[in-house]
Motif scaffolding. Structure first.
Motif, PDB file in Angstrom:
ATOM      1  N   HIS A 117       0.961  -1.253   0.057  1.00 21.19           N
ATOM      2  CA  HIS A 117      -0.196   0.137  -0.320  1.00 21.19           C
ATOM      3  C   HIS A 117       0.789   1.249  -0.011  1.00 21.19           C
ATOM      4  N   ARG A 118       1.461   1.808   0.806  1.00 22.12           N
ATOM      5  CA  ARG A 118       3.423   2.499   0.377  1.00 22.12           C
ATOM      6  C   ARG A 118       3.674   3.050  -0.624  1.00 22.12           C
ATOM      7  N   ARG A 119       3.591   2.029  -1.617  1.00 26.92           N
ATOM      8  CA  ARG A 119       4.071   2.148  -3.071  1.00 26.92           C
ATOM      9  C   ARG A 119       3.316   2.338  -3.393  1.00 26.92           C
ATOM     10  N   LEU A 120       2.024   1.565  -3.991  1.00 26.64           N
ATOM     11  CA  LEU A 120       1.225   1.997  -3.873  1.00 26.64           C
ATOM     12  C   LEU A 120       0.840   3.934  -4.108  1.00 26.64           C
ATOM     13  N   ARG A 121       0.672   3.994  -3.046  1.00 29.13           N
ATOM     14  CA  ARG A 121       0.895   6.210  -2.605  1.00 29.13           C
ATOM     15  C   ARG A 121       1.980   5.757  -3.341  1.00 29.13           C
ATOM     16  N   HIS A 122       2.883   5.352  -2.635  1.00 31.12           N
ATOM     17  CA  HIS A 122       4.243   6.888  -3.668  1.00 31.12           C
ATOM     18  C   HIS A 122       3.957   6.682  -5.595  1.00 31.12           C
ATOM     19  N   LEU A 123       3.736   5.871  -5.786  1.00 34.80           N
ATOM     20  CA  LEU A 123       3.336   5.542  -6.892  1.00 34.80           C
ATOM     21  C   LEU A 123       2.360   6.961  -7.245  1.00 34.80           C
ATOM     22  N   MET A 124       1.102   6.672  -6.892  1.00 39.28           N
ATOM     23  CA  MET A 124       0.582   7.663  -6.939  1.00 39.28           C
ATOM     24  C   MET A 124       1.091   8.917  -7.046  1.00 39.28           C
ATOM     25  N   ASP A 125       1.508   9.046  -6.203  1.00 38.63           N
ATOM     26  CA  ASP A 125       2.088  10.766  -6.267  1.00 38.63           C
ATOM     27  C   ASP A 125       3.105  10.904  -7.176  1.00 38.63           C
ATOM     28  N   MET A 126       4.287  10.141  -7.484  1.00 40.87           N
ATOM     29  CA  MET A 126       4.578   9.643  -8.761  1.00 40.87           C
ATOM     30  C   MET A 126       4.150  10.668  -9.954  1.00 40.87           C
ATOM     31  N   ALA A 127       2.794   9.295  -9.785  1.00 33.75           N
ATOM     32  CA  ALA A 127       2.518  10.382 -11.420  1.00 33.75           C
ATOM     33  C   ALA A 127       1.379  11.452 -11.475  1.00 33.75           C
ATOM     34  N   GLY A 128       1.667  11.327 -10.021  1.00 33.32           N
ATOM     35  CA  GLY A 128      -0.002  12.828 -10.011  1.00 33.32           C
ATOM     36  C   GLY A 128      -1.099  12.437  -9.898  1.00 33.32           C
ATOM     37  N   VAL A 129      -1.733  11.290  -9.706  1.00 28.59           N
ATOM     38  CA  VAL A 129      -2.810  11.369  -9.747  1.00 28.59           C
ATOM     39  C   VAL A 129      -3.913  10.657  -8.370  1.00 28.59           C
ATOM     40  N   ARG A 130      -4.949  10.740  -8.000  1.00 25.19           N
ATOM     41  CA  ARG A 130      -5.595  10.734  -6.893  1.00 25.19           C
ATOM     42  C   ARG A 130      -6.805   9.026  -6.741  1.00 25.19           C
ATOM     43  N   THR A 131      -6.657   8.520  -7.512  1.00 18.49           N
ATOM     44  CA  THR A 131      -7.023   6.767  -7.859  1.00 18.49           C
ATOM     45  C   THR A 131      -6.696   6.007  -8.644  1.00 18.49           C
ATOM     46  N   ARG A 132      -7.066   4.883  -8.006  1.00 21.52           N
ATOM     47  CA  ARG A 132      -5.880   3.522  -8.633  1.00 21.52           C
ATOM     48  C   ARG A 132      -6.509   3.230 -10.051  1.00 21.52           C
ATOM     49  N   MET A 133      -7.602   3.611 -10.504  1.00 21.44           N
ATOM     50  CA  MET A 133      -8.116   3.548 -11.993  1.00 21.44           C
ATOM     51  C   MET A 133      -6.970   4.314 -12.695  1.00 21.44           C
ATOM     52  N   GLN A 134      -6.549   5.731 -12.452  1.00 14.86           N
ATOM     53  CA  GLN A 134      -5.755   6.435 -12.883  1.00 14.86           C
ATOM     54  C   GLN A 134      -4.788   6.389 -12.976  1.00 14.86           C
ATOM     55  N   LEU A 135      -4.261   6.036 -11.532  1.00 16.83           N
ATOM     56  CA  LEU A 135      -3.041   5.021 -12.389  1.00 16.83           C
ATOM     57  C   LEU A 135      -2.453   3.807 -12.868  1.00 16.83           C
ATOM     58  N   GLY A 136      -3.555   2.999 -12.901  1.00 15.95           N
ATOM     59  CA  GLY A 136      -3.652   2.096 -14.020  1.00 15.95           C
ATOM     60  C   GLY A 136      -3.787   2.495 -15.379  1.00 15.95           C
ATOM     61  N   ALA A 137      -4.165   4.125 -15.421  1.00 11.49           N
ATOM     62  CA  ALA A 137      -4.150   3.985 -17.244  1.00 11.49           C
ATOM     63  C   ALA A 137      -2.303   4.811 -16.997  1.00 11.49           C
ATOM     64  N   HIS A 138      -2.436   5.700 -16.235  1.00  9.07           N
ATOM     65  CA  HIS A 138      -0.958   6.305 -15.984  1.00  9.07           C
ATOM     66  C   HIS A 138      -0.030   5.234 -16.732  1.00  9.07           C
ATOM     67  N   ALA A 139       0.177   4.202 -15.643  1.00 11.56           N
ATOM     68  CA  ALA A 139       0.446   3.202 -16.112  1.00 11.56           C
ATOM     69  C   ALA A 139       0.660   2.357 -17.269  1.00 11.56           C
ATOM     70  N   VAL A 140      -0.092   2.534 -18.107  1.00 12.32           N
ATOM     71  CA  VAL A 140      -0.293   1.638 -19.162  1.00 12.32           C
ATOM     72  C   VAL A 140       0.264   2.313 -20.171  1.00 12.32           C
TER      73      VAL A 140
END
Length: 330
Positions: A299-322
């Motif tokens: 969960h800490r890594r996911l929060r860090h990735l969302m901060d890095m991507a500048g997104v607020r939700t996991r769905m946005q993080l998934g889209a950014h990752a793809v």
């Protein structure tokens, strides 16, 4: 223990005694508890009103089953708290409306003296409903971090805590141990090379900013209500937060140390594997188990990735990752 439900110490003692000695008279209970008759009679009367005990025709008392009787009291308290929370929202909106157009003196309160600042510092955190954000710098004038009794209580209510520490603070006695405990409690910590001020914000409604010592030798602070100045401090915190380095807890055997992560330019190999597994539909627990991580670390890594991507939700993080090729192919 049951005082939160409105029971006094004698009420609880009498109820506990009845749990072990059903069909007892008031006289027997007074002898058993070594109490005068009068307080036992009063306690029994209150317990009868609450439905915690039943009385027979021959004045014998029996305790109601705790799961039923205390469960009902707890439900009533929950309903009362929910109503109080709804009233709080309404009152807060009325207060904001009343404050609109008020004078500067009504939007800014000057607080002088260590005791007054400590009191306001705790009050600001107690008033928070969703999050508390703070800048932590040395020296600690009013209240050291390890004496902040409002923090664990707010965390227990589900309030999110985010704090940025001035790097020099890490050299203060006891601060590392306090940081370890805060991280374990779920507080999000980051470190900045230098912070512009001390600051604590409760939601977007209150802010406390300590000031320099007054000419009389007393420390001072200003308590800010919702205003343009408070909005500016809100934006300042978020700007500093984005550029600060996450403080994380690294486990080494039985020992644990906080480490400052020098935020990488992209996700690590482990981050890519986490994203790939989650995008493939695995649950957090399954993904963490497969990678040999604890759910907290994932969960800490996911929060860090969302901060890095500048997104607020996991769905946005998934889209950014793809879009950016962050996910490691399975």
């Amino acid at each position: 223990m049951l005082d939160v439900l409105g029971l006094g110490p004698e009420d609880e003692r009498v109820y506990r005694a009845l749990l072990g000695r059903p069909h007892s008279t008031a006289v027997l209970l007074a002898d058993l508890l070594v109490l005068p008759q009068a307080p036992v009679d009063k306690a029994l009367a209150r317990l009868l009103d609450w439905g915690l005990v039943a009385r027979s025709a021959d004045d014998q008392y029996t305790a109601a089953p705790p799961a039923m009787a205390l469960g009902a009291l707890i439900s009533q308290r929950r309903d009362g708290l929910r109503m109080a929370e709804q009233a709080l929202v309404t009152l807060a909106e009325e207060h904001r409306a009343a404050m609109t157009g008020n004078s500067i003196s009504e939007l800014i309160e000057v607080v002088t003296g260590v005791d007054a600042i400590r009191h306001r510092f705790l009050q600001v955190q107690q008033a928070a409903r969703t999050q508390v954000r703070s800048f932590i710098t040395a020296p600690f004038v009013a209240l050291p971090p390890d004496e902040n009794t409002a923090e664990p209580m707010a965390l227990g209510r589900g309030v999110l805590f985010r704090a940025v520490l001035d790097r020099a603070v890490l050299a203060e006695p006891g601060i590392v141990q306090d940081a370890i405990q805060s991280l374990r409690n779920g507080v999000l910590l980051r470190v900045a090379d230098r912070l512009p001020m001390k600051l604590v914000l409760a939601d977007a409604d209150l802010g406390l900013v300590p000031l320099a010592v007054t000419p009389a030798g007393e420390p001072g602070a200003v308590l800010l209500h919702r205003s343009g100045l408070l909005d500016a401090l809100d934006a300042l915190f978020e700007t500093v937060w984005r550029t600060a380095h996450p403080l994380e807890l690294s486990d080494t055997g039985d020992a644990a140390e906080p480490t400052v992560a020098c935020a990488p330019q992209g996700p690590t190999d482990v981050d890519r594997q986490i994203l790939a597994l989650l995008l493939a539909g695995l649950t957090d627990l399954t993904a963490a188990t497969r990678l040999g991580l604890s759910p907290r670390t994932l969960h800490r890594r996911l929060r860090h990735l969302m901060d890095m991507a500048g997104v607020r939700t996991r769905m946005q993080l998934g889209a950014h990752a793809v879009r950016n090729g962050w996910a490691e192919p399975l």
